[in-house]
Design a protein around this motif. Structure first.
Motif, PDB file in Angstrom:
ATOM      1  N   ASN A  10       0.805  -1.215   0.000  1.00 48.77           N
ATOM      2  CA  ASN A  10       0.000   0.000   0.000  1.00 48.77           C
ATOM      3  C   ASN A  10       0.844   1.273   0.000  1.00 48.77           C
ATOM      4  OD1 ASN A  10       0.900  -0.326   2.615  1.00 48.77           O
ATOM      5  ND2 ASN A  10      -1.103  -0.878   3.439  1.00 48.77           N
ATOM      6  N   ARG A 100      -4.302   3.372   6.011  1.00 42.94           N
ATOM      7  CA  ARG A 100      -3.368   2.259   6.170  1.00 42.94           C
ATOM      8  C   ARG A 100      -2.027   2.696   6.750  1.00 42.94           C
ATOM      9  NH1 ARG A 100      -5.244  -2.188   3.383  1.00 42.94           N
ATOM     10  NH2 ARG A 100      -6.861  -1.816   1.826  1.00 42.94           N
ATOM     11  N   LEU A 200       2.539   2.470  10.428  1.00 44.79           N
ATOM     12  CA  LEU A 200       1.240   1.971  10.005  1.00 44.79           C
ATOM     13  C   LEU A 200       0.143   2.500  10.921  1.00 44.79           C
ATOM     14  CD1 LEU A 200       2.090  -1.761   9.192  1.00 44.79           C
ATOM     15  CD2 LEU A 200       2.005   0.190   7.641  1.00 44.79           C
TER      16      LEU A 200
END
Length: 204
Positions: A10, A100, A200
């Protein structure tokens, strides 16, 4: 533009040589934010934003300005975190969705030895004990600490010095003791040395 594979699917990373007239890619608001910057700086900024807009396009965003704030941090569309960097001839950018990735920072340097007089400035006494001279003479710690600084500043709006950050190359972690904050790290080495730091969202 070349895509650099990240450890995290991501996170999108792009790299591109800086080309003549890249400053023409700047939106008017970006030019205004750069103030009286010389042509070289505008060209470098234009190259980094060409990459960033291409990466944003991968996520479905139309071309848009990415101006910088007074503190120098790029302004990203809602829901996106990102970072820009360049040296004299190459620019790089990284972006991710904020749901994310809470924050990220990227830096790039040419793959050349670090000037010896900078080793003690950049590496902490602990890092100098852990790592051999060969690694300390590389630019690895420099780009990783710059990347941590950029990621950290987006969260805390606090300035860091090189010795405020401890890098564990083997564990791929960058720790800031003053806030007990630890970032994940990536190091990509070819003709350039690229450092990426991120946190994260689920770890916040």
């Amino acid at each position: 533009m070349e895509i650099i594979p990240s450890d995290r699917q991501n996170i999108l990373i792009g790299i591109r040589p800086i080309e003549y007239a890249d400053e023409d890619a700047l939106f008017s608001s970006e030019v205004t934010a750069l103030g009286q910057a010389v042509a070289k700086v505008r060209r470098q900024s234009g190259a980094a934003r060409i990459i960033a807009r291409a990466l944003l396009g991968e996520l479905g965003f139309p071309p848009m300005p990415i101006p910088k704030t007074q503190s120098g941090v790029p302004t990203w569309p809602t829901g996106i975190v990102g970072s820009l960097a360049h040296h004299g001839t190459v620019a790089v950018a990284a972006i991710a969705e904020k749901r994310r990735v809470a924050t990220l920072g990227i830096d790039i340097e040419p793959n050349e030895p670090l000037p010896e007089n900078l080793i003690e400035l950049i590496s902490t006494p602990n890092e100098q004990r852990i790592y051999g001279l060969r690694l300390l003479q590389r630019r690895d710690l420099f780009v990783l600490k710059e990347a941590v600084y950029k990621a950290y500043f987006q969260l805390y709006r606090d300035f860091l010095e090189f010795h405020d950050i401890e890098i564990d190359i083997h564990a791929r972690r960058g720790h800031v003791p003053r806030s007990n904050c630890t970032f994940s790290l990536e190091l990509h080495t070819s003709y350039n040395v690229i450092g990426l730091a991120y946190l994260l969202t689920e770890r916040m």
